[in-house]
Design a protein around this motif. Structure first.
Motif, PDB file in Angstrom:
ATOM      1  N   LEU A 264       0.747  -1.247  -0.108  1.00 38.77           N
ATOM      2  CA  LEU A 264       0.046  -0.017   0.022  1.00 38.77           C
ATOM      3  C   LEU A 264       0.731   1.285   0.103  1.00 38.77           C
ATOM      4  CD1 LEU A 264      -2.887  -0.333   2.613  1.00 38.77           C
ATOM      5  CD2 LEU A 264      -2.909   0.384   0.121  1.00 38.77           C
ATOM      6  N   PHE A 265       1.837   1.143   0.615  1.00 34.77           N
ATOM      7  CA  PHE A 265       2.810   2.523   0.943  1.00 34.77           C
ATOM      8  C   PHE A 265       3.581   2.524  -0.525  1.00 34.77           C
ATOM      9  CE2 PHE A 265       3.573   3.250   5.886  1.00 34.77           C
ATOM     10  CZ  PHE A 265       2.120   3.280   6.140  1.00 34.77           C
ATOM     11  N   GLU A 266       4.028   1.497  -1.175  1.00 37.02           N
ATOM     12  CA  GLU A 266       4.418   1.712  -2.215  1.00 37.02           C
ATOM     13  C   GLU A 266       3.803   2.363  -3.232  1.00 37.02           C
ATOM     14  OE1 GLU A 266       8.189  -1.086  -3.196  1.00 37.02           O
ATOM     15  OE2 GLU A 266       6.261  -2.095  -4.126  1.00 37.02           O
ATOM     16  N   ARG A 267       2.305   1.735  -3.452  1.00 40.38           N
ATOM     17  CA  ARG A 267       1.538   2.015  -4.403  1.00 40.38           C
ATOM     18  C   ARG A 267       0.881   3.599  -4.175  1.00 40.38           C
ATOM     19  NH1 ARG A 267      -3.762   0.869  -4.717  1.00 40.38           N
ATOM     20  NH2 ARG A 267      -3.670  -0.751  -3.044  1.00 40.38           N
ATOM     21  N   ILE A 268       0.398   3.630  -2.964  1.00 42.53           N
ATOM     22  CA  ILE A 268      -0.291   4.896  -2.633  1.00 42.53           C
ATOM     23  C   ILE A 268       0.489   6.184  -2.257  1.00 42.53           C
ATOM     24  CG2 ILE A 268      -2.370   6.340  -1.333  1.00 42.53           C
ATOM     25  CD1 ILE A 268      -3.447   3.495  -0.871  1.00 42.53           C
ATOM     26  N   GLY A 269       1.679   5.848  -1.357  1.00 43.70           N
ATOM     27  CA  GLY A 269       2.378   6.735  -0.861  1.00 43.70           C
ATOM     28  C   GLY A 269       3.780   6.966  -1.493  1.00 43.70           C
ATOM     29  N   LYS A 270       4.052   6.182  -2.381  1.00 46.20           N
ATOM     30  CA  LYS A 270       5.370   6.243  -3.254  1.00 46.20           C
ATOM     31  C   LYS A 270       6.448   6.191  -2.242  1.00 46.20           C
ATOM     32  CE  LYS A 270       2.782   6.910  -6.975  1.00 46.20           C
ATOM     33  NZ  LYS A 270       1.887   5.731  -7.010  1.00 46.20           N
ATOM     34  N   ILE A 271       6.435   5.192  -1.300  1.00 46.06           N
ATOM     35  CA  ILE A 271       7.125   5.095  -0.344  1.00 46.06           C
ATOM     36  C   ILE A 271       7.858   3.827  -0.304  1.00 46.06           C
ATOM     37  CG2 ILE A 271       7.419   4.514   2.236  1.00 46.06           C
ATOM     38  CD1 ILE A 271       4.537   6.490   2.421  1.00 46.06           C
ATOM     39  N   SER A 272       9.287   4.102  -0.087  1.00 48.68           N
ATOM     40  CA  SER A 272      10.276   2.474  -0.223  1.00 48.68           C
ATOM     41  C   SER A 272       9.724   1.790   0.787  1.00 48.68           C
ATOM     42  CB  SER A 272      11.695   2.898  -0.083  1.00 48.68           C
ATOM     43  OG  SER A 272      12.113   1.810   0.334  1.00 48.68           O
ATOM     44  N   ARG A 273       9.432   0.276   0.271  1.00 44.37           N
ATOM     45  CA  ARG A 273       8.822  -0.691   1.394  1.00 44.37           C
ATOM     46  C   ARG A 273      10.008  -0.843   2.414  1.00 44.37           C
ATOM     47  NH1 ARG A 273       5.891  -3.964  -1.736  1.00 44.37           N
ATOM     48  NH2 ARG A 273       6.207  -5.488  -0.274  1.00 44.37           N
ATOM     49  N   ALA A 274      11.471  -0.499   2.247  1.00 41.11           N
ATOM     50  CA  ALA A 274      12.441  -0.908   3.132  1.00 41.11           C
ATOM     51  C   ALA A 274      12.182  -0.111   4.256  1.00 41.11           C
ATOM     52  CB  ALA A 274      14.029  -0.406   2.498  1.00 41.11           C
ATOM     53  N   VAL A 275      11.307   1.115   4.489  1.00 42.52           N
ATOM     54  CA  VAL A 275      11.257   1.482   5.715  1.00 42.52           C
ATOM     55  C   VAL A 275      10.177   1.212   6.747  1.00 42.52           C
ATOM     56  CG1 VAL A 275      11.758   3.926   4.793  1.00 42.52           C
ATOM     57  CG2 VAL A 275       9.262   3.375   4.982  1.00 42.52           C
ATOM     58  N   VAL A 276       9.503   0.008   6.208  1.00 42.41           N
ATOM     59  CA  VAL A 276       8.381  -0.712   6.886  1.00 42.41           C
ATOM     60  C   VAL A 276       9.010  -1.782   7.854  1.00 42.41           C
ATOM     61  CG1 VAL A 276       6.173  -1.662   7.076  1.00 42.41           C
ATOM     62  CG2 VAL A 276       6.720   0.077   5.199  1.00 42.41           C
TER      63      VAL A 276
ATOM     64  N   GLU B 162      11.274  13.686   5.428  1.00 44.05           N
ATOM     65  CA  GLU B 162      11.565  12.138   4.973  1.00 44.05           C
ATOM     66  C   GLU B 162      11.074  11.220   5.831  1.00 44.05           C
ATOM     67  OE1 GLU B 162      15.886  10.991   3.593  1.00 44.05           O
ATOM     68  OE2 GLU B 162      15.827  12.143   5.383  1.00 44.05           O
ATOM     69  N   LEU B 163      10.618  10.132   5.381  1.00 46.09           N
ATOM     70  CA  LEU B 163      10.048   9.288   6.114  1.00 46.09           C
ATOM     71  C   LEU B 163      11.410   8.220   6.829  1.00 46.09           C
ATOM     72  CD1 LEU B 163       7.540   7.933   7.522  1.00 46.09           C
ATOM     73  CD2 LEU B 163       7.263   6.480   5.153  1.00 46.09           C
ATOM     74  N   ALA B 164      11.553   8.266   8.064  1.00 46.99           N
ATOM     75  CA  ALA B 164      12.636   7.461   8.405  1.00 46.99           C
ATOM     76  C   ALA B 164      12.344   6.039   8.751  1.00 46.99           C
ATOM     77  CB  ALA B 164      13.226   8.030   9.884  1.00 46.99           C
ATOM     78  N   ARG B 165      11.007   6.023   9.329  1.00 46.53           N
ATOM     79  CA  ARG B 165      10.783   4.439   9.628  1.00 46.53           C
ATOM     80  C   ARG B 165       9.029   4.446   9.859  1.00 46.53           C
ATOM     81  NH1 ARG B 165      12.868   1.704  14.999  1.00 46.53           N
ATOM     82  NH2 ARG B 165      11.474   0.090  14.996  1.00 46.53           N
ATOM     83  N   VAL B 166       8.506   3.332   9.596  1.00 42.87           N
ATOM     84  CA  VAL B 166       7.249   3.051   9.828  1.00 42.87           C
ATOM     85  C   VAL B 166       7.322   1.952  10.643  1.00 42.87           C
ATOM     86  CG1 VAL B 166       4.976   2.398   8.836  1.00 42.87           C
ATOM     87  CG2 VAL B 166       6.337   3.874   7.681  1.00 42.87           C
ATOM     88  N   GLN B 167       6.429   1.808  12.044  1.00 36.07           N
ATOM     89  CA  GLN B 167       6.526   0.402  12.709  1.00 36.07           C
ATOM     90  C   GLN B 167       5.138   0.118  12.889  1.00 36.07           C
ATOM     91  OE1 GLN B 167       8.867  -1.354  14.646  1.00 36.07           O
ATOM     92  NE2 GLN B 167       7.064  -2.531  14.193  1.00 36.07           N
ATOM     93  N   PRO B 168       4.674  -1.008  12.041  1.00 33.96           N
ATOM     94  CA  PRO B 168       3.231  -1.381  12.459  1.00 33.96           C
ATOM     95  C   PRO B 168       3.164  -2.487  13.680  1.00 33.96           C
ATOM     96  CG  PRO B 168       4.408  -2.153  10.332  1.00 33.96           C
ATOM     97  CD  PRO B 168       5.447  -1.538  11.247  1.00 33.96           C
ATOM     98  N   LEU B 169       2.052  -2.053  14.353  1.00 30.72           N
ATOM     99  CA  LEU B 169       1.760  -3.156  15.508  1.00 30.72           C
ATOM    100  C   LEU B 169       0.226  -3.773  15.356  1.00 30.72           C
ATOM    101  CD1 LEU B 169       2.927   0.009  16.867  1.00 30.72           C
ATOM    102  CD2 LEU B 169       3.330  -1.398  18.628  1.00 30.72           C
ATOM    103  N   ASP B 170       0.237  -4.792  15.583  1.00 35.70           N
ATOM    104  CA  ASP B 170      -1.087  -5.831  15.445  1.00 35.70           C
ATOM    105  C   ASP B 170      -1.951  -5.315  16.743  1.00 35.70           C
ATOM    106  OD1 ASP B 170      -2.793  -7.146  14.336  1.00 35.70           O
ATOM    107  OD2 ASP B 170      -2.080  -9.024  14.463  1.00 35.70           O
ATOM    108  N   MET B 171      -2.527  -4.237  16.625  1.00 35.54           N
ATOM    109  CA  MET B 171      -3.448  -3.905  17.636  1.00 35.54           C
ATOM    110  C   MET B 171      -4.881  -4.603  17.557  1.00 35.54           C
ATOM    111  SD  MET B 171      -2.166  -1.503  19.688  1.00 35.54           S
ATOM    112  CE  MET B 171      -3.384  -0.591  20.666  1.00 35.54           C
ATOM    113  N   PHE B 172      -5.112  -5.252  16.162  1.00 34.72           N
ATOM    114  CA  PHE B 172      -6.260  -6.009  15.810  1.00 34.72           C
ATOM    115  C   PHE B 172      -6.059  -7.384  15.274  1.00 34.72           C
ATOM    116  CE2 PHE B 172      -5.779  -1.453  15.005  1.00 34.72           C
ATOM    117  CZ  PHE B 172      -6.793  -0.725  15.661  1.00 34.72           C
ATOM    118  N   PRO B 173      -5.319  -8.281  16.018  1.00 36.71           N
ATOM    119  CA  PRO B 173      -5.405  -9.540  15.546  1.00 36.71           C
ATOM    120  C   PRO B 173      -6.764 -10.358  15.141  1.00 36.71           C
ATOM    121  CG  PRO B 173      -4.269  -9.534  17.641  1.00 36.71           C
ATOM    122  CD  PRO B 173      -4.907  -8.159  17.461  1.00 36.71           C
TER     123      PRO B 173
END
Ligand SMILES: C[S@@+](CC[C@H](N)C(=O)[O-])C[C@H]1O[C@@H](n2cnc3c(N)ncnc32)[C@H](O)[C@@H]1O
Length: 377
Positions: free
Chosen positions: A103-115, A351-362
């Protein structure tokens, strides 16, 4: 092969789209089908046909994935609350990571490496502290259904228990069922109050206590790494992030338009003897211009935790113009988040340094993300 409604076909699943539907293909046509896993071959029945895509219902799994597990809930598949109980929990985390990066790559044009990899919940069932029970009169069956909206989004599926809800809420469900609302169309919110936090009945609070310490740790870590001395906590609810981060900044201010939540935020801060912050009851749009003038941009971090629809474009534009040193963006909706991050980062402003996902909704399609943006010099 021209497909028709009601056709029964075999399909190989090659991806799981955000939202939980598996993606298969019949020649040029994409076919979406729920409750499947990448790599599986399944028998499905076509239920909806459009020009470029079709939807189908799962009839049989022909070659099950090694990651397929038995759902804990007897309503899984009928109730619309969960999408992934059939998928092993470790695989859910990997799959959510891929979905966010895509999603970030497609909508945000963001490198997947930051996720970063998704942080899992220590309790993948029995974690939700807030649920909404609905009632609906079932005319043909002449009975009141009490439960959740079905997967097909039309009717209420009666439920006796919810496996992702905290046990205390399951006891409350029994109480609602034993004392049903007089007519259909009623929504009842059931909630477990957090310990040591004042939260008015209709105000927001994070809905998974088990992963909350990690969420706070992530925000604190990003804030400390950015080195800002002032925090502007926008969409602050009952003051949660500002109060939890008060120790790592000199001062903070929380903004929220729910007046009762702001009154509770003041009580929450006072109860902890936190006195380096203030809370403003107002729409973010009304007060942000003045607030940003109050602190020097190089020493300020702005935390955004907007509702699912994301931030107003004018709010993002103001941040682009005033360029605080850091923006921390917390969201439970990766698509609107990706859109907003794209705006903030356009022309190299942040600049987007990092994205940290957390699974608050298993077990569900949802996931929380925290993004660390730094202004570019
Ligand atoms: C996702 S919740 C976050 C709350 C808080 N940060 C927390 O962690 O508990 C979003 C909050 O934004 C508030 N809100 C929505 N739109 C707003 C606006 N335009 N201005 C101020 N507050 C807003 C809602 O009332 C809600 O409390």
């Amino acid at each position: 092969m021209a497909l028709k409604l009601g056709d029964k076909i075999n399909l190989t699943i090659h991806d799981l789209a955000f939202g939980g539907e598996g993606v298969g293909r019949v020649e040029e046509l994409v076919v979406f089908v729920p409750f499947v896993i990448t790599g599986e071959t399944v028998e499905v029945e076509i239920t909806e046909l459009k020009k470029n895509f079709a939807r189908a219902k799962l009839l049989r799994v022909l070659t099950p994935s090694p990651e397929r597990v038995t759902p804990e809930c007897r309503y899984f598949g009928a109730c619309g609350g969960c999408q992934y109980q059939h998928l092993d929990y470790a695989a859910q985390l990997q799959m959510k990571h891929k979905q966010i990066a895509d999603l970030f790559e497609r909508i945000g044009k963001i490198s997947r490496a930051v996720v970063a990899p998704v942080i899992g919940c220590p309790q993948p069932y029995g974690y939700r502290n807030r649920i909404m029970i609905r009632s609906q009169w079932n005319g043909p069956a002449k009975r009141l259904e009490i439960g959740f909206i079905r997967t097909d989004n039309k009717f209420v599926e009666s439920i006796e228990e919810c496996k992702i809800a905290e046990p205390a809420l399951n006891a409350q469900i029994q109480h609602v069922r034993a004392n049903p609302p007089p007519k259909g169309g009623i929504k009842v919110v059931l909630r477990v109050q957090p310990e040591n936090w004042e939260v008015p009945r209709d105000s927001f609070f994070q809905n998974n206590f088990f992963l909350l310490p990690k969420l706070v740790e992530t925000v604190r870590e990003f804030l400390t790494a950015g080195g800002a001395r002032h925090l502007i906590d926008l969409y602050c609810g009952v003051g949660f992030f500002g109060i939890e981060a008060a120790g790592v900044v000199d001062s903070f201010v929380g903004v929220e338009y729910d007046r009762l939540a702001i009154a509770a935020a003041r009580q929450n801060a006072a109860a902890r003897k936190i006195n380096n912050g203030e809370f403003i009851a107002a729409p973010v749009e009304d007060v942000l211009p003045e607030l940003l003038k109050k602190f020097s941009a190089e020493k300020t971090a702005v935390l955004l935790d907007p509702p699912r629809k994301g931030c107003w474009p004018a709010t993002l534009e103001l941040l682009r113009q005033t360029r605080p040193a850091q923006v921390i963006y917390v969201s439970c909706h990766p698509a609107t988040m990706a859109r907003d991050l794209n705006l903030l980062c356009a022309d190299g402003v942040f600049e987007l340094a990092r994205v940290q996902p957390l699974d608050m909704f298993p077990q569900t399609q949802h996931v929380e993300c925290v993004a660390d943006l730094r202004r570019r010099n």
